[in-house]
Design an enzyme around this catalytic site. Sequence first.
Site, PDB file in Angstrom:
ATOM      1  N   ASP A 147      -4.001   5.801  -1.430  1.00  0.00           N
ATOM      2  CA  ASP A 147      -3.309   4.530  -1.223  1.00  0.00           C
ATOM      3  C   ASP A 147      -1.926   4.602  -1.847  1.00  0.00           C
ATOM      4  OD1 ASP A 147      -3.614   1.361  -0.740  1.00  0.00           O
ATOM      5  OD2 ASP A 147      -2.613   1.705  -2.668  1.00  0.00           O
TER       6      ASP A 147
ATOM      7  N   TYR B 166       6.139   2.057  -4.073  1.00  0.00           N
ATOM      8  CA  TYR B 166       5.733   2.994  -5.124  1.00  0.00           C
ATOM      9  C   TYR B 166       6.689   4.177  -5.235  1.00  0.00           C
ATOM     10  CZ  TYR B 166       1.165   0.645  -4.702  1.00  0.00           C
ATOM     11  OH  TYR B 166       0.136  -0.279  -4.649  1.00  0.00           O
TER      12      TYR B 166
ATOM     13  N   LYS C 208       2.268   0.694   2.705  1.00  0.00           N
ATOM     14  CA  LYS C 208       2.500  -0.749   2.787  1.00  0.00           C
ATOM     15  C   LYS C 208       3.959  -1.057   3.080  1.00  0.00           C
ATOM     16  CE  LYS C 208      -0.927  -1.210  -0.904  1.00  0.00           C
ATOM     17  NZ  LYS C 208      -0.781   0.147  -1.493  1.00  0.00           N
TER      18      LYS C 208
ATOM     19  N   HIS D 137       2.607  -5.864   2.231  1.00  0.00           N
ATOM     20  CA  HIS D 137       2.339  -5.735   0.796  1.00  0.00           C
ATOM     21  C   HIS D 137       2.137  -7.090   0.094  1.00  0.00           C
ATOM     22  CE1 HIS D 137       3.153  -2.737  -2.715  1.00  0.00           C
ATOM     23  NE2 HIS D 137       2.154  -3.546  -2.985  1.00  0.00           N
TER      24      HIS D 137
END
Length: 274
Positions: free
Chosen positions: A43, A48, A73, A106
């Site tokens: 994930d 990120y 996301k 997200h």
Amino acid sequence: MTSAPLIDLNDGRTMPVLGFGTYSIDDPGVMTEAIESGYRLLDTATRYENERAVGRAVADAGVSREDLFITTKLPGSEHGRDTPRAALEASLERLGLDHVDLYLIHWPLPRVGKFLPTWEALVELREAGLTRSIGVSNFLPDHLETIVDATGVAPAVNQVELHPYLPQAVQREADARHGTVTQSWSPLGRKSDLLDHPVLQRIGQKHGLEPGPVVLRWHTQIGAAPIPKSATPERFRANLGIFDVTLDEEDMAAIAALETGERLGGDPAEHEEF
């Protein structure tokens, strides 16, 4: 090597019930080792800033792409009807893939008010084959109702903060009404004292588990799909062993009693992240 069981999604596909969270991890070697240990779900998210590392791990792991489940996301900066396709294509370029298995919005960003046209765009991305399944993250029950009523398409997954301090019973019931799998972020209650709680210590001793695996088994037994994050191989390997143990009614009741209702992360009704 042990792999997690699969859970059915409402679009006819399946997903590992236990995944590997990559938030704040940018070492592809750690991710490769997770795959080699048995994890099949990784994930990540544009936010990120580690999609290239995830792609490197996928390329290096020596596991067939079709045996892996990769989630990323859409960031809040790309909400709207026309921008998600370019955002996903950019993610795919960083990942080195031609599709992801799950693409999520997200955060709903209700003040911005574009999550419905964004969801309509994700439906088209699924139809175009750029993602196999589509879902949301941090959507409250009313957000779900809005997109399902308007499009007739329910998210395959809703990824929300969920742990024994915040078991999200109302949210899980709302997800279940749409056949949506509730996936747990921060399943071990990061930045809290959860894993030091004597109740979890006691249950762990009873079953020969550390508190972390006890909590992850609790997630799967309430029907949630946790994605714990760990850069420690001993820990993420141990997490795959949770399916050899079943918590009994007394264990589950004791963990249920830990609920405080307090969030450790942002409140989706007002949190904004771009």
